[in-house]
Write a protein that holds these residues in place. Structure first.
Motif, short mmCIF file in Angstrom:
data_model
loop_
_atom_site.label_atom_id
_atom_site.label_comp_id
_atom_site.label_asym_id
_atom_site.label_seq_id
_atom_site.Cartn_x
_atom_site.Cartn_y
_atom_site.Cartn_z
N PRO A 151 0.81 -1.22 0.00
CA PRO A 151 0.00 0.00 0.00
C PRO A 151 0.84 1.28 0.00
CG PRO A 151 -0.70 -1.53 1.74
CD PRO A 151 0.61 -2.03 1.21
N LEU A 152 0.22 2.34 -0.49
CA LEU A 152 0.81 3.68 -0.42
C LEU A 152 0.29 4.35 0.86
CD1 LEU A 152 2.37 6.03 -1.85
CD2 LEU A 152 0.17 6.69 -2.84
N TYR A 153 1.21 4.93 1.65
CA TYR A 153 0.83 5.59 2.90
C TYR A 153 1.16 7.08 2.81
CZ TYR A 153 0.85 0.82 4.84
OH TYR A 153 0.63 -0.52 5.08
N LYS A 154 0.33 7.89 3.46
CA LYS A 154 0.63 9.31 3.61
C LYS A 154 0.80 9.62 5.10
CE LYS A 154 -2.66 12.26 3.09
NZ LYS A 154 -3.82 13.11 2.66
N ASN A 155 0.84 10.90 5.44
CA ASN A 155 0.94 11.34 6.84
C ASN A 155 2.20 10.79 7.51
OD1 ASN A 155 -1.59 12.47 6.37
ND2 ASN A 155 -2.68 10.71 7.23
N ASN A 156 3.35 11.08 6.91
CA ASN A 156 4.62 10.60 7.43
C ASN A 156 5.59 11.76 7.67
OD1 ASN A 156 4.25 7.56 7.10
ND2 ASN A 156 3.84 8.29 5.02
N GLN A 157 6.56 11.52 8.55
CA GLN A 157 7.70 12.40 8.72
C GLN A 157 8.94 11.60 8.36
OE1 GLN A 157 7.44 13.59 12.82
NE2 GLN A 157 6.02 15.26 12.40
N LEU A 158 9.77 12.13 7.46
CA LEU A 158 10.90 11.38 6.94
C LEU A 158 12.22 12.05 7.30
CD1 LEU A 158 9.56 10.82 3.30
CD2 LEU A 158 9.28 9.29 5.27
N GLU A 302 2.29 6.68 9.18
CA GLU A 302 1.48 5.53 8.79
C GLU A 302 2.29 4.43 8.10
OE1 GLU A 302 -1.83 6.88 6.48
OE2 GLU A 302 -2.68 8.08 8.12
N ALA A 303 3.36 4.80 7.39
CA ALA A 303 4.15 3.80 6.65
C ALA A 303 4.92 2.87 7.58
CB ALA A 303 5.12 4.49 5.70
N ALA A 334 -1.78 5.12 17.14
CA ALA A 334 -1.43 6.54 17.03
C ALA A 334 -2.12 7.19 15.83
CB ALA A 334 0.07 6.70 16.91
N ILE A 335 -2.49 8.44 15.99
CA ILE A 335 -3.05 9.24 14.90
C ILE A 335 -1.99 10.25 14.48
CG2 ILE A 335 -4.85 10.85 14.20
CD1 ILE A 335 -6.68 9.51 16.24
N PHE A 336 -1.58 10.21 13.24
CA PHE A 336 -0.48 11.05 12.77
C PHE A 336 -1.03 12.29 12.08
CE2 PHE A 336 0.95 6.62 12.72
CZ PHE A 336 2.03 6.71 13.61
N ALA A 337 -0.29 13.37 12.18
CA ALA A 337 -0.71 14.65 11.59
C ALA A 337 -0.89 14.51 10.08
CB ALA A 337 0.32 15.72 11.91
N GLU A 338 -1.94 15.11 9.56
CA GLU A 338 -2.24 15.06 8.13
C GLU A 338 -1.16 15.78 7.32
OE1 GLU A 338 -4.68 13.94 6.00
OE2 GLU A 338 -5.56 12.70 7.58
N ASN A 339 -0.63 15.10 6.32
CA ASN A 339 0.30 15.74 5.40
C ASN A 339 0.39 14.92 4.11
OD1 ASN A 339 2.51 13.73 5.56
ND2 ASN A 339 2.76 14.50 7.66
#
Length: 520
Positions: A151-158, A302-303, A334-339
């Motif tokens: 799957p493709l995930y969003k809402n990440n910090q890299l 999310e990833a 956990a709920i991650f910030a939308e981005n």
């Protein structure tokens, strides 16, 4: 201090000797099999007509099998050459190593247990639509990977790390924050200063009730850990599994298929992957082949769940007779910030047989519009990927590849150099990292980057279990590109004129080595 150093050296040699004895025993078992095969060949020669007929029929069967195989033409040609040069023994090698179906029941069970994990993947068409809106040219890769259960995930910090020591410092800090579980998977594990730091943290977290699962490849740890390494960890409460013990499948030579994955997951919220292994040279705590340059990625978001699924799949596949893991137990709340920071985690391996890694690399080249930068310790590629790189360069795309200046495997270095020729002729720019050994595995264009464990060689594309993360986010890509630019400046650019002046002995040996490229 001197006495302590001598004691440490004695321990290192003791560990190496122990690993060497295991390797020798396995090598003897394999040698016995090959001697039998050679004897069979000699025996058949005494019955010339029967030998000729048998070899002819076997050769036809191999050719039919290869013609109908979905793998690359160069892979097929290499095996046809081996079969023709080594009658009987070459045929047996092909049955054991070359066929996509040669993994037998072992691989079928691994495939079944990996497949179980796909049921826990989460997909979002809204996420894919948003990605397509922002990265239209890259969407074909993302949709391809989703069709393969990634799957493709969003809402990440890299975060990107261009050196192993920086990545491990970040890993240690995250491990200290673990509240529920820690998953660790490495190809190479070596007892030393790096392991001592990690081990201390793991024991601290165990004392706080954190579950720790530790998975590593048997071949990668065989020469670098003590005989009772696993037993001691299990006594402390760490759950340990060893992928593919080399003595277990000597009758099938399945030992050739290794888990090359590198994963660290904390609570399903933070995850790492990259080229780094758990050994001191990866953090430049000891010197091997000059400066050791490696790359890694940290994902918070999310990833991270995608990485956790990858780990649990290999954990279950390592010991097929055990119960499946309770995936839902490890899914984060956990709920991650939308981005709009996207990350797509994918794996590949001989039991999976999808060639996801090679296909992604090929499509990264096809979708590049401005740049295509690659870092790889080994460059042994088939004609499909070579042609894609050449076509991109001839189309005006800035294609650059970095390989090591100081190699860890000299024969592979000679073969890597052999692949420079047609690439340089087509306008691909090739650099050799002069400070030492470059172990990073990265491919990037202007819209995406893949950071992971995948070398650009047949072993990674066909024989090893690998993982990677495809990411699309401007700040991350800028960090990766800045690291490339810095590395270019530290490297020596090779020219076609340089390549033509390579040593005469290389020119003689390289075509011969290329015949066995699929086995290197």
């Amino acid at each position: 201090m001197a006495a302590q150093s001598k004691k440490q050296n004695r321990w290192v040699w003791k560990v190496r000797i122990s690993g060497l004895l295991r390797a020798v025993i396995v090598a003897i078992l394999v040698l016995i099999q090959f001697l039998f095969i050679l004897y069979l060949s000699v025996w058949l020669r005494e019955k010339t007509i029967y030998y000729y007929t048998l070899v002819t029929v076997a050769s036809y069967l191999v050719i039919i099998s290869l013609v109908n195989d979905s793998r690359s033409v160069s892979y097929k040609v290499s095996w046809i050459t081996i079969v023709l040069l080594l009658p009987v023994s070459g045929h047996v090698m092909y049955v054991l190593w070359g066929q996509s179906s040669s993994y037998g029941k072992v691989s079928s069970e691994i495939r079944r247990r990996i497949g179980y994990g796909y049921d826990f993947c989460t997909y979002s068409e809204a996420t894919m639509n948003r990605y397509e809106e922002l990265y239209r040219n890259q969407c074909r890769i993302a949709r391809y990977l989703e069709s393969k259960h990634f799957p493709l995930y969003k809402n990440n910090q890299l975060s990107y790390y261009g050196m192993g020591e920086d990545a491990f410092e970040a890993i240690f800090e995250d491990l200290k924050q673990a509240k529920h579980y820690i998953f660790i998977n490495f190809y190479i594990v070596a007892e030393g200063r790096l392991w001592e730091r990690m081990h201390a943290i793991l024991k601290e977290r165990l004392a706080e009730g954190v579950e720790v699962r530790f998975l590593y490849d048997d071949f990668g740890a065989m020469f670098r850990t003590s005989k009772y390494f696993r037993d001691e960890l299990e006594e402390e409460g760490i759950q340990v599994r060893i992928f593919n013990p080399i003595h277990k499948y000597t009758s099938q030579l399945y030992m050739n298929y290794r888990s090359h994955q590198k994963l660290v997951i904390v609570d399903g919220e933070v995850a790492y992957t990259g080229g780094i292994n758990l050994a001191d040279e990866y953090a430049n705590l000891i010197t091997r082949f000059g400066v050791w340059k490696d790359a890694a990625i940290r994902v918070r978001g999310e990833a991270a769940w995608g990485f956790a699924i990858c780990f649990l799949q290999m954990w279950d596949a390592t010991e097929p007779k055990t119960l499946f893991s309770d995936y839902l137990k490890y899914r984060p709340n956990a709920i991650f910030a939308e981005n709009d920071t996207f990350c797509q985690v994918f794996t590949d391996g001989p039991a999976i047989r999808d060639n996801s890694a090679e296909n992604v690399y090929h499509q990264m080249a096809n979708t590049a519009q401005k740049i295509l930068y690659i870092a790889t310790p080994y460059l042994i590629i088939d004609e499909k990927l070579r042609d894609a790189l050449c076509f991109a360069a001839r189309s005006g795309i800035d294609v650059r590849i970095i390989t090591p200046g100081i190699p860890d495997k000299k024969m592979v270095k000679i073969l890597t150099n052999y692949n420079y020729g047609s690439l340089l002729q087509s306008g691909v720019r090739i650099y050799e990292y002069t400070p030492g050994f470059l172990h990073s595995k990265i491919i990037m264009n202007e819209k995406s980057a893949v950071v992971g464990t995948i070398n650009m060689d047949y072993r990674s594309f066909y024989l090893h279990y690998e993982d990677g993360a495809m990411v699309s986010e401007e700040a991350f890509l800028e960090a990766v590109r800045a690291d490339f630019e810095k590395t270019f400046a530290e490297s020596k650019e090779m020219t076609y004129a340089d390549w033509l002046k390579r040593p005469l002995r290389w020119k003689i040996v390289q075509p011969l080595l290329n015949l066995g490229a699929t086995l290197m």
